[in-house]
Design a protein around this motif. Structure first.
Motif, short mmCIF file in Angstrom:
data_model
loop_
_atom_site.label_atom_id
_atom_site.label_comp_id
_atom_site.label_asym_id
_atom_site.label_seq_id
_atom_site.Cartn_x
_atom_site.Cartn_y
_atom_site.Cartn_z
N GLU A 1 11.86 -14.93 -2.65
CA GLU A 1 11.04 -15.72 -1.73
C GLU A 1 11.77 -16.95 -1.22
O GLU A 1 11.50 -17.43 -0.13
CB GLU A 1 9.72 -16.12 -2.40
CG GLU A 1 8.78 -14.96 -2.58
CD GLU A 1 7.46 -15.39 -3.19
OE1 GLU A 1 7.11 -16.58 -3.12
OE2 GLU A 1 6.77 -14.51 -3.74
N ASP A 2 12.75 -17.44 -1.99
CA ASP A 2 13.51 -18.62 -1.55
C ASP A 2 14.60 -18.27 -0.55
O ASP A 2 15.37 -19.13 -0.12
CB ASP A 2 14.10 -19.37 -2.74
CG ASP A 2 15.20 -18.58 -3.46
OD1 ASP A 2 15.59 -17.48 -3.01
OD2 ASP A 2 15.69 -19.08 -4.49
N THR B 1 12.87 -4.98 5.37
CA THR B 1 12.72 -6.09 4.43
C THR B 1 11.25 -6.36 4.16
O THR B 1 10.38 -5.96 4.93
CB THR B 1 13.38 -7.37 4.98
OG1 THR B 1 12.77 -7.71 6.21
CG2 THR B 1 14.87 -7.17 5.19
N GLY C 1 7.94 -8.04 4.26
CA GLY C 1 7.31 -8.97 5.17
C GLY C 1 6.46 -9.99 4.43
O GLY C 1 6.07 -9.78 3.27
N PRO C 2 6.16 -11.10 5.08
CA PRO C 2 5.35 -12.13 4.43
C PRO C 2 3.92 -11.66 4.13
O PRO C 2 3.24 -12.24 3.29
CB PRO C 2 5.34 -13.28 5.43
CG PRO C 2 5.70 -12.66 6.74
CD PRO C 2 6.54 -11.46 6.44
N ASP C 3 3.51 -10.56 4.79
CA ASP C 3 2.17 -10.05 4.56
C ASP C 3 2.13 -8.91 3.53
O ASP C 3 1.09 -8.32 3.28
CB ASP C 3 1.54 -9.60 5.88
CG ASP C 3 2.40 -8.62 6.66
OD1 ASP C 3 3.55 -8.34 6.24
OD2 ASP C 3 1.93 -8.12 7.70
N TRP C 4 3.27 -8.59 2.93
CA TRP C 4 3.31 -7.57 1.89
C TRP C 4 2.73 -8.15 0.60
O TRP C 4 3.02 -9.29 0.24
CB TRP C 4 4.72 -7.11 1.63
CG TRP C 4 5.33 -6.28 2.72
CD1 TRP C 4 5.06 -6.35 4.06
CD2 TRP C 4 6.34 -5.30 2.57
NE1 TRP C 4 5.84 -5.46 4.74
CE2 TRP C 4 6.64 -4.80 3.84
CE3 TRP C 4 7.03 -4.79 1.47
CZ2 TRP C 4 7.59 -3.81 4.04
CZ3 TRP C 4 7.98 -3.81 1.68
CH2 TRP C 4 8.25 -3.32 2.96
N ARG D 1 1.40 -2.97 2.10
CA ARG D 1 1.53 -3.72 3.34
C ARG D 1 0.48 -3.26 4.34
O ARG D 1 0.04 -2.10 4.32
CB ARG D 1 2.93 -3.56 3.94
CG ARG D 1 3.16 -2.20 4.54
CD ARG D 1 4.47 -2.15 5.26
NE ARG D 1 4.63 -0.84 5.90
CZ ARG D 1 5.55 -0.57 6.78
NH1 ARG D 1 6.42 -1.49 7.13
NH2 ARG D 1 5.62 0.63 7.31
N TRP E 1 4.88 -2.57 -3.28
CA TRP E 1 4.06 -3.47 -2.47
C TRP E 1 3.06 -2.66 -1.67
O TRP E 1 3.22 -1.47 -1.46
CB TRP E 1 4.94 -4.23 -1.46
CG TRP E 1 5.88 -5.18 -2.09
CD1 TRP E 1 5.67 -6.50 -2.35
CD2 TRP E 1 7.20 -4.91 -2.56
NE1 TRP E 1 6.77 -7.05 -2.95
CE2 TRP E 1 7.73 -6.10 -3.08
CE3 TRP E 1 8.00 -3.77 -2.58
CZ2 TRP E 1 9.00 -6.19 -3.62
CZ3 TRP E 1 9.27 -3.86 -3.12
CH2 TRP E 1 9.75 -5.06 -3.62
#
Length: 137
Positions: free
Chosen positions: A85-86, A2, A4-7, A23, A21
């Motif tokens: 994102e939600d 999935t 990641g928030p840092d992608w 990463r 993306w």
């Protein structure tokens, strides 16, 4: 895999289209496809960015193979979207290949995003991919 928030989403400079993306990968970076699969080995930022800038989305029009009920079925991508994102889940929608004919029945199959390993691009050893599809359910 999935997102990641840092992608970091990468949009192609020429048209703003999301093509993947970038990463973090240790001290390096890695280009990831729209299906969250590695496109490059860990490398410098400019190498990963270049890989994404030069990717095309023509692979979306290619024939894919979906292993289902022990059979390989020719399918085409209809729609895909990553998890939002939600938190709402993404999806991959495929249809059994109609070979471009308007009178051939087809089945729509909803898959999770990222797609499972049972969905893969057509390979040369698939015998041209002329695999019969099951009748719609």
């Amino acid at each position: 895999m999935t997102i990641g928030p840092d992608w970091i989403p990468h949009r192609r400079a020429s048209d703003g289209e999301l093509v993947g993306w970038i990463r973090p990968a240790g001290e390096a970076w890695q280009a990831m496809s729209l299906f969250a699969q590695p496109m490059t080995d860990p490398a410098d930022w400019d190498v990963t960015e270049d890989a994404l800038e030069h990717t095309t989305l023509t692979w979306m029009a290619d024939v894919w193979i979906l292993e289902r009920d022990g059979r390989d079925i020719r399918v085409r991508l209809v729609e895909f979207r990553p998890d939002a994102e939600d938190g709402s889940p993404g999806r991959v929608l495929v249809k059994t290949d109609d070979f471009g004919a308007i009178d051939v029945p087809y089945e729509l199959i909803d898959l999770p995003w990222p797609p499972p390993a049972e969905l893969r691009p057509l390979r040369a050893d698939d015998g041209g991919g002329w695999i019969s599809a099951p009748a719609p359910r």
